[in-house]
Design an enzyme around this catalytic site. Structure first.
Site, PDB file in Angstrom:
ATOM      1  CD1 TRP A  72      -3.281  -0.309  -0.009  1.00 28.06           C
ATOM      2  CD2 TRP A  72      -2.517  -2.182   0.925  1.00 28.06           C
ATOM      3  NE1 TRP A  72      -4.191  -1.306  -0.256  1.00 28.06           N
ATOM      4  CE2 TRP A  72      -3.754  -2.472   0.303  1.00 28.06           C
ATOM      5  CE3 TRP A  72      -1.847  -3.219   1.568  1.00 28.06           C
ATOM      6  CZ2 TRP A  72      -4.332  -3.734   0.310  1.00 28.06           C
ATOM      7  CZ3 TRP A  72      -2.421  -4.468   1.583  1.00 28.06           C
ATOM      8  CH2 TRP A  72      -3.652  -4.716   0.961  1.00 28.06           C
ATOM      9  CG  HIS A 115      -7.277   0.406   1.804  1.00 28.03           C
ATOM     10  ND1 HIS A 115      -6.961  -0.923   1.679  1.00 28.03           N
ATOM     11  CD2 HIS A 115      -7.168   0.676   3.150  1.00 28.03           C
ATOM     12  CE1 HIS A 115      -6.672  -1.422   2.868  1.00 28.03           C
ATOM     13  NE2 HIS A 115      -6.798  -0.479   3.765  1.00 28.03           N
ATOM     14  NE  ARG A 159      -3.277   2.731  -2.227  1.00 24.82           N
ATOM     15  CZ  ARG A 159      -3.910   1.742  -2.802  1.00 24.82           C
ATOM     16  NH1 ARG A 159      -3.357   1.127  -3.835  1.00 24.82           N
ATOM     17  NH2 ARG A 159      -5.091   1.349  -2.386  1.00 24.82           N
ATOM     18  CD  GLN A 197      -9.304   2.621  -2.852  1.00 21.18           C
ATOM     19  OE1 GLN A 197      -9.657   2.479  -1.678  1.00 21.18           O
ATOM     20  NE2 GLN A 197      -8.376   1.868  -3.412  1.00 21.18           N
ATOM     21  CB  VAL A 214     -11.621 -10.351   0.251  1.00 21.37           C
ATOM     22  CG1 VAL A 214     -12.500  -9.152   0.519  1.00 21.37           C
ATOM     23  CG2 VAL A 214     -10.425 -10.005  -0.594  1.00 21.37           C
ATOM     24  CB  ALA A 253     -15.697  -5.921   0.902  1.00 16.94           C
TER      25      ALA A 253
HETATM   26  N1  PHE Z   1      -8.685  -1.903  -0.497  1.00 23.07           N
HETATM   27  C1  PHE Z   1      -8.181  -2.603  -1.650  1.00 23.07           C
HETATM   28  C2  PHE Z   1      -7.135  -1.716  -2.337  1.00 23.07           C
HETATM   29  O1  PHE Z   1      -7.170  -0.528  -2.159  1.00 23.07           O
HETATM   30  C3  PHE Z   1      -9.274  -2.941  -2.619  1.00 23.07           C
HETATM   31  C4  PHE Z   1     -10.273  -3.924  -2.092  1.00 23.07           C
HETATM   32  C5  PHE Z   1     -11.396  -3.491  -1.402  1.00 23.07           C
HETATM   33  C6  PHE Z   1     -10.088  -5.290  -2.293  1.00 23.07           C
HETATM   34  C7  PHE Z   1     -12.311  -4.389  -0.918  1.00 23.07           C
HETATM   35  C8  PHE Z   1     -11.013  -6.186  -1.856  1.00 23.07           C
HETATM   36  C9  PHE Z   1     -12.125  -5.756  -1.157  1.00 23.07           C
HETATM   37  O2  PHE Z   1      -6.269  -2.176  -3.021  1.00 23.07           O
END
Ligand code: PHE
Length: 338
Positions: free
Chosen positions: A155, A169, A195, A209, A252, A306
């Site tokens: 990240w 995120h 980022r 996002q 996830v 999600a």
């Molecule tokens: N938060 C992740 C990203 O920024 C994206 C993501 C969100 C993936 C929700 C899976 C579920 O890369």
């Protein structure tokens, strides 16, 4: 010229005979100017006996009035002629709508965001938000990204002096939503993320996002798939080829990436989709049992899906903008709308 004064008729004829504005101006100066005829006539009043003076004064005033009337009448006529000439020189369509002034418009990000919110609120989702400066718990720990785990490196995180995190995120809002609501939960959360990226045509250090989270009983990948496919269809205005690829995100299981047929080349392959015909658009998956548990939900009872849509990319695809920097530098130009 009984009284030695010019007649009103003669003055009117003289005015009416002026061929243009310049000649008319000479006429005005001749009769009404400071050194003109009327002033000169007034000066002759001084030596006269009072009775005579009143009489002659009135006569001179009549001369003056005649000159003023003649001047104004001829000026109106010449003005009208000039307008007619202008109309004939260049056709003016008097029924055409007035020429518009350039007005401000909503930014494409705002336009599309409103559509996304509209779409999801129509499906019973609510809009949730979280802070842009997060703590490690919400941005990482609760999302099953332990400290010192290499996954954190993905990240490119900024840290403040106090080790706070400009959120990397919007997934942090998933945690906040599960902590503050009881299932069934349906939220989306649009917002800015940060980022430590080198900025180029496809990367920015600050972008948008839209997170989505649904928690309920018996939730499967099929629900996620349908939700995302209908979203893409709605936002792009038509059905595009989509495909799911397995992907890894610690929060996830299973994790997936939804790819959408490249709108720039129609799926044939181009520089924007790097020859693949697809653009990676929406990562997602089923909420990891550990994440549910970290928010106090029993994973045997509740499941969820999600997703975290890279919103700028969506905006770029929709409007045919091929450089993410255009979204933020105030020089936005609509290239083409898909
Ligand atoms: N938060 C992740 C990203 O920024 C994206 C993501 C969100 C993936 C929700 C899976 C579920 O890369």
């Amino acid at each position: 010229m009984q009284s030695g004064l010019p007649s009103a008729d003669a003055i009117r004829d003289e005015g009416a005979a002026c061929p243009d504005h310049a000649a008319l101006e000479e006429f005005r100066l001749k009769w009404l100017g400071k050194k003109g005829e009327v002033t000169a006539l007034m000066k002759t009043l001084g030596p006269l006996a009072p009775e005579l003076r009143a009489e002659r004064g009135a006569a001179i005033n009549a001369v003056k009035d005649a000159a003023v009337t003649a001047f104004e009448a001829r000026r109106a006529e010449l003005d009208r002629q000039a307008e007619d000439a202008a109309l004939q020189a260049g056709w003016v369509d008097v029924t055409a709508p007035a020429r518009g002034r350039p007005l401000g418009k909503l930014h494409p990000i705002t336009v599309l965001l409103e559509e996304v919110i509209d779409h999801f609120t129509g499906l019973g989702f609510e809009v949730a938000s979280g802070p842009e400066i997060e703590d490690e718990f919400h941005n990482f720990d609760a999302l099953n990204i332990p400290k010192d785990h290499p996954a954190r490196d993905v990240w490119d995180t900024f840290y403040t002096d106090r080790r706070e995190i400009p959120r990397t995120h919007t997934s942090s809002v998933q945690i906040r939503a599960m902590q503050t609501r009881k299932p069934p939960i349906r939220v989306i959360s649009p917002g800015r993320v940060f980022r430590n990226e080198t900025i180029d045509a496809t990367h920015h250090a600050s972008f948008n996002q839209v997170e989505g989270l649904l928690v309920d009983r018996h939730v499967t990948v099929a629900h996620l798939k349908h939700t995302l496919e209908t979203l893409v269809q709605k936002l792009m205005g038509r059905k595009l080829e989509t495909r799911f690829r397995p992907a890894f995100y610690p929060f996830v299981e299973p994790g997936l990436d939804l790819d959408v047929q490249c709108v720039f080349c129609g799926g044939v392959g181009c520089s924007i989709c790097k020859g693949s015909g697809y653009i990676e658009l929406i990562p997602g998956g089923l909420v990891h049992p550990k994440v549910l548990a970290s928010c106090g939900l029993d994973p045997d009872e509740w499941q969820g899906f999600a997703f975290g849509m890279g919103f700028d990319r969506m905006v770029m695809m929709r409007y045919g903008i091929d450089d993410i920097r255009r979204l933020y530098d105030g020089r936005l130009q609509l290239v083409r709308q898909f």
